[in-house]
Design an enzyme around this catalytic site. Structure first.
Site, PDB file in Angstrom:
ATOM      1  N   PHE A  63       1.810  -2.789   4.051  1.00 47.62           N
ATOM      2  CA  PHE A  63       1.706  -4.919   4.796  1.00 47.62           C
ATOM      3  C   PHE A  63       3.641  -4.995   4.355  1.00 47.62           C
ATOM      4  O   PHE A  63       4.021  -4.284   4.122  1.00 47.62           O
ATOM      5  CB  PHE A  63       1.552  -6.459   3.741  1.00 47.62           C
ATOM      6  CG  PHE A  63       0.204  -5.521   4.355  1.00 47.62           C
ATOM      7  CD1 PHE A  63      -0.593  -5.259   4.825  1.00 47.62           C
ATOM      8  CD2 PHE A  63      -0.996  -6.416   3.414  1.00 47.62           C
ATOM      9  CE1 PHE A  63      -1.922  -5.412   5.518  1.00 47.62           C
ATOM     10  CE2 PHE A  63      -1.916  -6.835   4.179  1.00 47.62           C
ATOM     11  CZ  PHE A  63      -2.858  -5.768   4.688  1.00 47.62           C
ATOM     12  N   HIS A  80      -9.561   1.430  -0.592  1.00 45.86           N
ATOM     13  CA  HIS A  80      -8.034   2.264  -0.349  1.00 45.86           C
ATOM     14  C   HIS A  80      -7.548   0.944  -2.045  1.00 45.86           C
ATOM     15  O   HIS A  80      -8.328  -0.562  -2.341  1.00 45.86           O
ATOM     16  CB  HIS A  80      -7.651   0.725   0.801  1.00 45.86           C
ATOM     17  CG  HIS A  80      -6.698   0.330   0.808  1.00 45.86           C
ATOM     18  ND1 HIS A  80      -5.422   1.019   0.355  1.00 45.86           N
ATOM     19  CD2 HIS A  80      -5.632   0.592   2.807  1.00 45.86           C
ATOM     20  CE1 HIS A  80      -4.426   0.636   0.972  1.00 45.86           C
ATOM     21  NE2 HIS A  80      -4.337   0.167   1.891  1.00 45.86           N
ATOM     22  N   GLU A 130      -1.785   6.057  13.163  1.00 43.34           N
ATOM     23  CA  GLU A 130      -1.255   7.077  12.925  1.00 43.34           C
ATOM     24  C   GLU A 130      -1.425   7.778  13.593  1.00 43.34           C
ATOM     25  O   GLU A 130      -0.534   9.712  13.358  1.00 43.34           O
ATOM     26  CB  GLU A 130      -2.393   7.011  11.381  1.00 43.34           C
ATOM     27  CG  GLU A 130      -1.587   7.686   9.995  1.00 43.34           C
ATOM     28  CD  GLU A 130      -2.027   7.819   8.739  1.00 43.34           C
ATOM     29  OE1 GLU A 130      -1.574   8.716   8.108  1.00 43.34           O
ATOM     30  OE2 GLU A 130      -3.018   7.376   8.790  1.00 43.34           O
ATOM     31  N   HIS A 141      -3.175   8.227   5.667  1.00 46.08           N
ATOM     32  CA  HIS A 141      -2.715   6.850   5.128  1.00 46.08           C
ATOM     33  C   HIS A 141      -4.476   5.909   4.893  1.00 46.08           C
ATOM     34  O   HIS A 141      -5.092   5.852   4.994  1.00 46.08           O
ATOM     35  CB  HIS A 141      -1.980   5.651   5.663  1.00 46.08           C
ATOM     36  CG  HIS A 141      -2.468   4.581   4.977  1.00 46.08           C
ATOM     37  ND1 HIS A 141      -2.011   3.951   3.866  1.00 46.08           N
ATOM     38  CD2 HIS A 141      -2.437   3.186   5.688  1.00 46.08           C
ATOM     39  CE1 HIS A 141      -2.194   3.381   3.767  1.00 46.08           C
ATOM     40  NE2 HIS A 141      -1.866   2.388   4.877  1.00 46.08           N
ATOM     41  N   CYS A 199       0.971  -1.387  -0.181  1.00 44.90           N
ATOM     42  CA  CYS A 199       0.487   0.433  -0.394  1.00 44.90           C
ATOM     43  C   CYS A 199       0.673   0.933   0.145  1.00 44.90           C
ATOM     44  O   CYS A 199       0.137   2.461   0.047  1.00 44.90           O
ATOM     45  CB  CYS A 199      -1.340   0.265   1.393  1.00 44.90           C
ATOM     46  SG  CYS A 199      -1.961  -1.319   1.237  1.00 44.90           S
ATOM     47  N   LYS A 244      -9.754   7.733   1.706  1.00 51.21           N
ATOM     48  CA  LYS A 244     -10.154   5.980   1.907  1.00 51.21           C
ATOM     49  C   LYS A 244     -11.689   6.125   2.176  1.00 51.21           C
ATOM     50  O   LYS A 244     -11.997   5.039   1.663  1.00 51.21           O
ATOM     51  CB  LYS A 244      -9.257   5.414   2.419  1.00 51.21           C
ATOM     52  CG  LYS A 244      -7.924   5.732   1.701  1.00 51.21           C
ATOM     53  CD  LYS A 244      -7.303   4.463   2.311  1.00 51.21           C
ATOM     54  CE  LYS A 244      -5.780   3.922   1.824  1.00 51.21           C
ATOM     55  NZ  LYS A 244      -4.704   5.745   1.841  1.00 51.21           N
TER      56      LYS A 244
END
Length: 418
Positions: free
Chosen positions: A404, A345, A319, A308, A168, A340
């Site tokens: 990830f 996403h 975050e 994010h 991502c 998002k």
């Protein structure tokens, strides 16, 4: 070394987008400012047996508007999206391709996963009809670097040509590495960003098996709710976001219109877990800190953070913690929002699309909202621009992408000033 690198200023001169909210920049931006959701029931396959049956799908996209018919069948959808968005960006930048030094024009477009639907399709053909029925274009259709490859072929760009695959964080890393290539003097122009198209039976099942996806199937438009107390996972999306990055002197020499300047790039690793972020947010904080230092600004100069903000319970909390760590008291004054909430996403495409929106925020003085923010989370207590866009004079904006494997990337854009 970094001081010498920063003598080379890099600006954004073109934008291109394919998103769940529209197949061009204008439509996507209008929908984002209007707080509209592009998430709905999955239509690409029968999702009846899946625990998650919603996604942010591309709608009404015609690859034939950008790609010759005989070439379309040689490309997975993620490549089609990347090529279309790149054509839009090149046109938007008013690049006269045939007048460029093509040895100094490059491409760096990545994907988190690549052609997963193509793999699924041809695996079925292999089992049902045998190896002789597998297309000779099977491998070039699906591998990640063929997005950059097809773009390079389309325009004849012979400069740096590569792809990033960092889950991502891919879009941000692609833009950051393209920035470095220009700063090092290896190119004058870079087509950069990310693309993804993994809304497929196996893709959805895989993320669902990790308990990463929202199961709010009856309310798809309310399913992605970053920083909200009742968030239950992210919603998959697809698309592409591409920017034209250009050496400032090169852009000025051809009279280009400049959207913004890309002044900072930071990256880090959590070194913690294959999918879960570091519990204390230290990896994200380190990434933002390095980006701010690279940009040569202070935390207090940052007006806006494109978060994010995936809508996962742990991710949004961490975050927020990282932002507080880096920005201190200013964390409560800086505006923060997550696209998002509206597009889902987009995995490897997220950073590209979010960078486009961040640049437009600077240009237009409008901060896009975080929709579906209805129930405040005590652990997420910052200003997430809830539910409605807000006008603001944004001079410096930061955009985060975390992936990830604990890979993190941040970018800082600044209003262009000669």
């Amino acid at each position: 070394m970094m001081d010498s690198l920063h003598k080379q200023r890099v600006v954004v001169t073109g934008l291109g987008v394919v998103s769940p909210l529209g197949n061009c920049v204008a439509d996507t931006w209008e929908a984002l400012c209007g707080g509209r959701s592009g998430i709905g029931p999955i239509t690409k396959f029968n999702a009846e047996k899946h625990t998650c049956r919603i996604a942010g799908e591309i709608k009404g996209f015609d690859p034939g508007a950008y790609i010759p018919k005989k070439e379309i069948k040689k490309m997975d959808a993620f490549i089609q999206y990347a090529l279309a968005a790149s054509i839009m960006a090149v046109e938007d930048a008013r690049l006269e391709v045939d007048r460029l030094d093509k040895d100094r024009a490059g491409v760096l477009v990545g994907s988190g996963i690549g052609g997963l639907p193509t793999i699924e399709h041809y695996h079925e053909i292999l089992l049902e009809k045998g190896p002789g029925k597998v297309s000779p274009f099977f491998i070039p259709m699906l591998i990640v670097n063929l997005a950059s490859g097809q773009i390079s072929i389309r325009f004849g760009f012979r400069g740096p040509n590569l792809s990033v695959a960092t889950a991502c964080a891919t879009g941000n890393h692609s833009l950051g590495e393209a920035l470095r290539i220009i700063q090092r003097g290896e190119a004058d122009v870079m087509v950069a960003g990310g693309a993804e198209a993994t809304i497929s039976p196996l893709g959805v099942a895989g993320f669902a098996a990790m308990k990463a996806l929202s199961t709010r199937n009856d309310e798809p438009q309310k399913a992605s709710r970053p920083f909200d107390l009742k968030r239950d996972g992210f919603v998959m999306g697809e698309g592409a976001g591409i920017l034209i990055l250009e050496k400032l002197e090169h852009a000025k020499s051809r009279g280009a219109e400049i959207y913004a300047e890309l002044i900072g790039y930071g990256m880090s690793a959590d070194a913690y877990h294959i999918s879960s972020p570091s519990p204390d947010g230290s990896g994200a904080a380190a990434c933002m800190r390095k980006c701010i230092e690279d940009a040569g600004v202070s935390p207090g100069e940052v007006d806006y953070i494109n978060a994010h903000g995936t809508s996962t319970p742990a991710g949004d909390r961490l975050e927020t913690t990282a932002i507080k760590d880096i920005f201190g008291d200013h964390a409560y004054r800086v505006k923060i929002s997550s696209l998002k909430s509206m597009i889902g996403h987009l995995l490897g495409a997220s950073g590209g699309v979010e960078a486009v929106a961040t640049v437009l925020t600077i240009c237009n003085g409008i901060i896009t909202p975080t929709i579906n923010y209805e129930c405040p989370d005590p652990e997420c207590d910052l200003d997430y621009v809830p539910n409605k866009a807000q006008p603001a004079n944004v001079k410096v904006a930061l955009s985060n992408s975390f992936g990830f494997g604990g890979t993190n990337s941040s970018l800082i854009f600044r209003k262009y000033n000669e």
